[in-house]
Design an enzyme around this catalytic site. Structure first.
Site, mmCIF file in Angstrom:
data_model
loop_
_atom_site.group_PDB
_atom_site.id
_atom_site.type_symbol
_atom_site.label_atom_id
_atom_site.label_comp_id
_atom_site.label_asym_id
_atom_site.label_seq_id
_atom_site.Cartn_x
_atom_site.Cartn_y
_atom_site.Cartn_z
ATOM 1 N N CYS A 1 3.114 -3.235 3.945
ATOM 2 C CA CYS A 1 2.277 -2.096 4.335
ATOM 3 C C CYS A 1 2.973 -1.436 5.517
ATOM 4 C CB CYS A 1 0.836 -2.500 4.617
ATOM 5 S SG CYS A 1 0.563 -3.569 6.037
ATOM 6 N N HIS B 1 8.717 -24.390 9.621
ATOM 7 C CA HIS B 1 7.626 -24.997 10.389
ATOM 8 C C HIS B 1 6.262 -24.832 9.722
ATOM 9 C CE1 HIS B 1 9.738 -25.137 14.582
ATOM 10 N NE2 HIS B 1 10.576 -25.394 13.586
ATOM 11 N N ASP C 1 0.881 -1.168 0.000
ATOM 12 C CA ASP C 1 0.000 0.000 0.000
ATOM 13 C C ASP C 1 0.918 1.218 0.000
ATOM 14 O OD1 ASP C 1 0.914 0.268 2.599
ATOM 15 O OD2 ASP C 1 -1.067 0.323 3.529
ATOM 16 N N HIS C 2 0.379 2.401 0.257
ATOM 17 C CA HIS C 2 1.200 3.616 0.234
ATOM 18 C C HIS C 2 2.303 3.562 1.295
ATOM 19 C CE1 HIS C 2 -2.256 4.068 2.865
ATOM 20 N NE2 HIS C 2 -1.546 4.917 3.604
ATOM 21 N N HIS D 1 6.040 -31.389 11.020
ATOM 22 C CA HIS D 1 5.322 -30.163 10.657
ATOM 23 C C HIS D 1 4.253 -30.405 9.602
ATOM 24 C CE1 HIS D 1 8.324 -28.112 12.987
ATOM 25 N NE2 HIS D 1 9.298 -28.566 12.220
ATOM 26 N N ARG E 1 7.238 0.593 7.489
ATOM 27 C CA ARG E 1 7.456 1.737 8.380
ATOM 28 C C ARG E 1 8.381 1.420 9.542
ATOM 29 N NH1 ARG E 1 1.336 4.135 8.546
ATOM 30 N NH2 ARG E 1 1.557 5.562 6.788
ATOM 31 N N THR F 1 2.649 -1.815 8.808
ATOM 32 C CA THR F 1 3.064 -2.800 9.810
ATOM 33 C C THR F 1 3.228 -4.218 9.253
ATOM 34 O OG1 THR F 1 0.756 -3.262 10.277
ATOM 35 C CG2 THR F 1 1.838 -1.592 11.674
ATOM 36 N N GLY F 2 2.579 -4.504 8.141
ATOM 37 C CA GLY F 2 2.498 -5.882 7.625
ATOM 38 C C GLY F 2 1.299 -6.619 8.196
HETATM 39 C C1 RB5 Z 1 -1.903 2.621 6.648
HETATM 40 O O1 RB5 Z 1 -1.906 3.795 7.404
HETATM 41 C C2 RB5 Z 1 -1.732 1.424 7.562
HETATM 42 O O2 RB5 Z 1 -2.874 1.220 8.306
HETATM 43 C C3 RB5 Z 1 -1.390 0.192 6.745
HETATM 44 O O3 RB5 Z 1 -0.261 0.429 5.986
HETATM 45 C C4 RB5 Z 1 -1.086 -1.073 7.518
HETATM 46 O O4 RB5 Z 1 -0.115 -0.841 8.485
HETATM 47 C C5 RB5 Z 1 -2.254 -1.808 8.036
HETATM 48 O O5 RB5 Z 1 -2.135 -2.886 8.622
#
Ligand code: RB5
Length: 155
Positions: free
Chosen positions: A65, A98, A8-9, A133, A109, A67-68
Site C-alpha cells: 500500500c 527472529h 491497494d491503489h 526465537h 510510495r 506505506t505498508g
Molecule cells: C492510501 O492513501 C493510503 O492510506 C494507504 O495506501 C496506506 O498507506 C495505508 O496505510
C-alpha cells in the site's frame, strides 16, 4: 513457493512487475487484486492475503500500500499471521530469522521498486532461526489467553 499478493491503489504500480519477477524465479503467485489502480480500501486485500496464509493455502503473503502500515495492522488481526511493514533488506532478514514472519507489507510510495526486490529476496530466502526465537514466536501466537485480561477464562 506459493505466494499470495495484494495491494491497494497506492501499492498497485509495483504489483504487476513484482508478480512477473517472482514468477520468473519459479514462484507460484496468487494475485488477490486489485486489477486496476482505482481507489480502493487496503483492508479488503490485506484480509484476503492474510487468510490464504493463515489457512496454509499460501506459504507467504506480500502486501503493498502507500506505506505498508495499514496492510500490516489489518493482516496481523488474522490468527496465524505474523505481518510487519518492512522498508530495508536488513529488517526483512531479521523479520524472517527472529519473528518467522509470513506476511510482508511493503511501501509502494516510499520504497523504490529495486529496494523492494532486495527486501523480498531476504523475505523469501531467509529461514527462521529457531532456537531462542521459537518460544518467543510461540508466545506471540498463543490464542488461548484473553487479549484483555490475559487469562484463559473464556471472556
Ligand atoms: C492510501 O492513501 C493510503 O492510506 C494507504 O495506501 C496506506 O498507506 C495505508 O496505510
Amino acid at each position: 513457493m506459493k505466494i499470495a499478493i495484494g495491494s491497494d491503489h497506492a501499492g498497485f504500480g509495483q504489483k504487476p512487475p513484482l508478480i512477473a519477477w517472482l514468477s520468473s524465479l519459479g514462484h507460484e503467485i496468487i494475485d488477490c487484486g486489485p486489477s486496476t489502480d482505482s481507489r480502493c480500501d487496503y483492508p479488503d486485500f490485506a484480509d484476503k492475503v492474510a487468510r490464504l496464509v493463515a489457512n496454509k493455502e499460501a506459504d507467504r503473503g506480500i502486501l503493498l500500500c502507500g506505506t505498508g502500515l495499514g496492510m500490516a495492522i489489518t493482516a496481523d488481526k488474522v490468527p496465524g499471521v505474523r505481518a510487519a511493514t518492512i522498508v530495508t533488506p536488513h529488517f526483512a532478514h531479521l523479520f524472517r530469522e527472529h519473528n518467522n514472519g509470513n506476511v510482508i507489507c511493503l511501501s509502494g510510495r516510499f520504497t523504490p521498486y529495486e529496494i523492494n526486490q532486495e527486501i523480498l529476496k531476504e523475505f523469501l530466502e531467509t529461514p527462521f532461526g529457531g532456537g531462542r526465537h521459537t518460544g518467543r514466536v510461540d508466545k506471540i501466537m498463543r490464542e488461548d489467553d484473553c487479549a484483555f485480561c490475559g487469562v484463559d477464562a473464556g471472556c
